[in-house]
Design a protein around this motif. Sequence first.
Motif, PDB file in Angstrom:
ATOM      1  N   ALA A 263      16.898  14.830  32.333  1.00 20.07           N
ATOM      2  CA  ALA A 263      16.761  14.917  33.522  1.00 20.07           C
ATOM      3  C   ALA A 263      17.974  15.071  34.362  1.00 20.07           C
ATOM      4  N   THR A 264      18.498  16.122  34.716  1.00 18.56           N
ATOM      5  CA  THR A 264      19.926  16.437  35.222  1.00 18.56           C
ATOM      6  C   THR A 264      19.918  16.449  36.747  1.00 18.56           C
ATOM      7  N   SER A 265      21.068  16.713  37.194  1.00 12.09           N
ATOM      8  CA  SER A 265      21.368  16.644  38.632  1.00 12.09           C
ATOM      9  C   SER A 265      20.692  17.842  39.028  1.00 12.09           C
ATOM     10  N   SER A 266      20.342  19.099  38.328  1.00 13.70           N
ATOM     11  CA  SER A 266      19.855  20.245  38.994  1.00 13.70           C
ATOM     12  C   SER A 266      18.455  20.528  38.301  1.00 13.70           C
ATOM     13  N   GLY A 267      17.668  19.322  37.844  1.00 10.37           N
ATOM     14  CA  GLY A 267      16.521  19.542  37.459  1.00 10.37           C
ATOM     15  C   GLY A 267      16.422  19.360  35.795  1.00 10.37           C
ATOM     16  N   ASN A 268      15.242  19.353  35.330  1.00 16.27           N
ATOM     17  CA  ASN A 268      14.891  19.174  33.838  1.00 16.27           C
ATOM     18  C   ASN A 268      15.425  20.046  32.974  1.00 16.27           C
ATOM     19  N   GLN A 269      16.117  20.127  31.901  1.00 21.15           N
ATOM     20  CA  GLN A 269      16.463  20.915  30.945  1.00 21.15           C
ATOM     21  C   GLN A 269      15.904  20.466  29.411  1.00 21.15           C
ATOM     22  N   THR A 270      15.435  21.203  28.947  1.00 18.75           N
ATOM     23  CA  THR A 270      14.850  20.886  27.720  1.00 18.75           C
ATOM     24  C   THR A 270      15.718  21.619  26.284  1.00 18.75           C
ATOM     25  N   VAL A 271      15.667  20.603  25.276  1.00 13.94           N
ATOM     26  CA  VAL A 271      16.414  20.997  24.042  1.00 13.94           C
ATOM     27  C   VAL A 271      15.357  20.883  22.798  1.00 13.94           C
ATOM     28  N   HIS A 272      15.296  21.707  22.001  1.00 17.47           N
ATOM     29  CA  HIS A 272      14.253  21.477  20.984  1.00 17.47           C
ATOM     30  C   HIS A 272      15.214  21.258  19.620  1.00 17.47           C
ATOM     31  N   VAL A 273      14.677  20.419  18.779  1.00 18.77           N
ATOM     32  CA  VAL A 273      15.412  19.906  17.543  1.00 18.77           C
ATOM     33  C   VAL A 273      14.590  19.973  16.462  1.00 18.77           C
ATOM     34  N   ASP A 274      15.109  19.934  15.403  1.00 16.45           N
ATOM     35  CA  ASP A 274      14.319  20.244  13.874  1.00 16.45           C
ATOM     36  C   ASP A 274      14.452  18.611  13.250  1.00 16.45           C
ATOM     37  N   GLN A 275      13.299  17.918  13.653  1.00 18.87           N
ATOM     38  CA  GLN A 275      13.508  16.587  13.063  1.00 18.87           C
ATOM     39  C   GLN A 275      13.100  16.162  11.679  1.00 18.87           C
ATOM     40  N   ARG A 276      12.752  17.611  10.885  1.00 19.51           N
ATOM     41  CA  ARG A 276      12.606  17.766   9.428  1.00 19.51           C
ATOM     42  C   ARG A 276      13.893  17.203   8.738  1.00 19.51           C
ATOM     43  N   PHE A 288      25.466  17.225  29.849  1.00 19.27           N
ATOM     44  CA  PHE A 288      24.761  17.520  31.108  1.00 19.27           C
ATOM     45  C   PHE A 288      25.211  16.622  32.332  1.00 19.27           C
ATOM     46  N   ALA A 289      25.040  17.480  33.362  1.00 20.02           N
ATOM     47  CA  ALA A 289      25.467  16.718  34.974  1.00 20.02           C
ATOM     48  C   ALA A 289      24.225  15.887  35.116  1.00 20.02           C
ATOM     49  N   LEU A 290      24.395  14.401  35.264  1.00 14.61           N
ATOM     50  CA  LEU A 290      23.450  13.601  35.467  1.00 14.61           C
ATOM     51  C   LEU A 290      24.032  12.856  37.069  1.00 14.61           C
ATOM     52  N   PRO A 291      22.922  12.560  37.804  1.00 16.21           N
ATOM     53  CA  PRO A 291      23.285  11.737  39.114  1.00 16.21           C
ATOM     54  C   PRO A 291      23.336  10.148  38.614  1.00 16.21           C
ATOM     55  N   ALA A 292      23.901   9.419  39.577  1.00 21.87           N
ATOM     56  CA  ALA A 292      24.136   8.002  39.376  1.00 21.87           C
ATOM     57  C   ALA A 292      22.772   7.293  39.535  1.00 21.87           C
ATOM     58  N   GLY A 293      22.556   6.179  39.082  1.00 18.55           N
ATOM     59  CA  GLY A 293      21.506   5.450  39.447  1.00 18.55           C
ATOM     60  C   GLY A 293      20.509   4.953  38.126  1.00 18.55           C
ATOM     61  N   ASP A 294      19.752   4.134  38.299  1.00 19.26           N
ATOM     62  CA  ASP A 294      18.850   3.533  37.252  1.00 19.26           C
ATOM     63  C   ASP A 294      17.444   4.236  37.202  1.00 19.26           C
ATOM     64  N   ALA A 295      17.373   5.220  36.255  1.00 14.59           N
ATOM     65  CA  ALA A 295      16.041   6.013  36.271  1.00 14.59           C
ATOM     66  C   ALA A 295      16.044   6.638  34.795  1.00 14.59           C
ATOM     67  N   ASN A 296      14.548   7.074  34.583  1.00 21.17           N
ATOM     68  CA  ASN A 296      14.318   7.778  33.493  1.00 21.17           C
ATOM     69  C   ASN A 296      15.160   8.949  33.340  1.00 21.17           C
ATOM     70  N   ARG A 297      15.981   9.168  32.202  1.00 21.82           N
ATOM     71  CA  ARG A 297      16.833  10.436  32.132  1.00 21.82           C
ATOM     72  C   ARG A 297      16.314  11.147  31.022  1.00 21.82           C
ATOM     73  N   VAL A 298      15.966  10.513  30.073  1.00 24.74           N
ATOM     74  CA  VAL A 298      15.662  11.539  28.601  1.00 24.74           C
ATOM     75  C   VAL A 298      14.530  11.186  28.315  1.00 24.74           C
ATOM     76  N   ALA A 299      13.733  12.215  27.601  1.00 24.69           N
ATOM     77  CA  ALA A 299      12.246  12.011  27.035  1.00 24.69           C
ATOM     78  C   ALA A 299      12.165  12.945  25.696  1.00 24.69           C
ATOM     79  N   VAL A 300      11.214  12.126  25.090  1.00 23.62           N
ATOM     80  CA  VAL A 300      10.717  13.041  23.783  1.00 23.62           C
ATOM     81  C   VAL A 300       9.251  13.552  24.213  1.00 23.62           C
ATOM     82  N   SER A 301       9.044  14.647  24.277  1.00 26.77           N
ATOM     83  CA  SER A 301       7.892  15.156  24.807  1.00 26.77           C
ATOM     84  C   SER A 301       7.082  15.770  23.471  1.00 26.77           C
TER      85      SER A 301
END
Length: 320
Positions: A263-276, A288-301
């Motif tokens: 969750a960046t300053s300009s909206g959500n960005q998605t990166v795909h990784v190979d967990q194998r 990534f450019a991130l805003p200040a504050g206490d919030a959800n910043r990274v997710a695994v979908s």
Amino acid sequence: MATIPWLVDVLRSAGVQVVVEGDWLNRMRPGSFDPIGVLWHHTAATSSASNPHPALNICINGRSDLPGPLCQALVDYHGVFHVISAGRCNHAGTARASGPIPAGDGNTMLIGWEIDYNGVSQEMTAAQYNASVAATAAVLKQLGKDSSYARGHRETSTTGKIDPSFIDLNVMRSDVAAKMAGGPAWSSIVDNATAGRFTASTNWGTSSYSGQRYGGDYRFADPVLASDAAWYKFNVPAAGNYRVDAWWPANAGYNASTPYIIATSSGNQTVHVDQRVTGGQWRILGTFALPAGDANRVAVSRWSSAPGLIIADAVRLTRV
């Protein structure tokens, strides 16, 4: 011909573990040596905990087509610097211009670290990376140069070299700059077990199966065509650029296209990784450019069309 007899003392003063390999002060190639920067390489040999420096002998003595020494120091699997030469070495060849490094004789201009990993199926270890950052920062300070004088061989090579593989060289320079400034920079880790910092639905199970896990356990879920994200919450101290690293245990039965949402300053960005693959270590997702504050910043979908379990283990933010 100039030499750098101060190298061992400078490395040790920076907290780098050093092993001196024989007559390093007098082991060198003929020709000029007036270094202005540091060049990172990988050896293309497969190192391990039990065989931490397989390329050491070649780096000292050279090959049939290229006489040694082949670097000023080799960095073994455990991050130990094996100092080989205080003078000119055959490591860089003809250099193209890169950053502040001009085109010319790379062996004259650059001090070389050969980091002992194969660069194809193996990344450098965290110990190798951290020691190389500390050593590079200390040497550049000694030379009176800034972090832009740290380069990778793939940036200066005129023959298509790929080393050092699996690292972002801009991130490397940021880490060197932070070390030179007295770092480390602000950094925070949120694990799946960090109280108040990780949230996931009841669809996410808990496992301690893999020894590559970060902490005591990790979370897992089947892929579905819906987000159902597991979120990591961070208290970002100030708006700015932050490197995002993820840790997961790897397994052939895990997902080849796991989505991480930032969750960046300009909206959500998605990166795909190979967990194998490449589990049990920090992997860079990007900066990534991130805003200040206490919030959800990274997710695994869970939104992935690839088969295999989606894993949510640990995430790290570092200001760069």
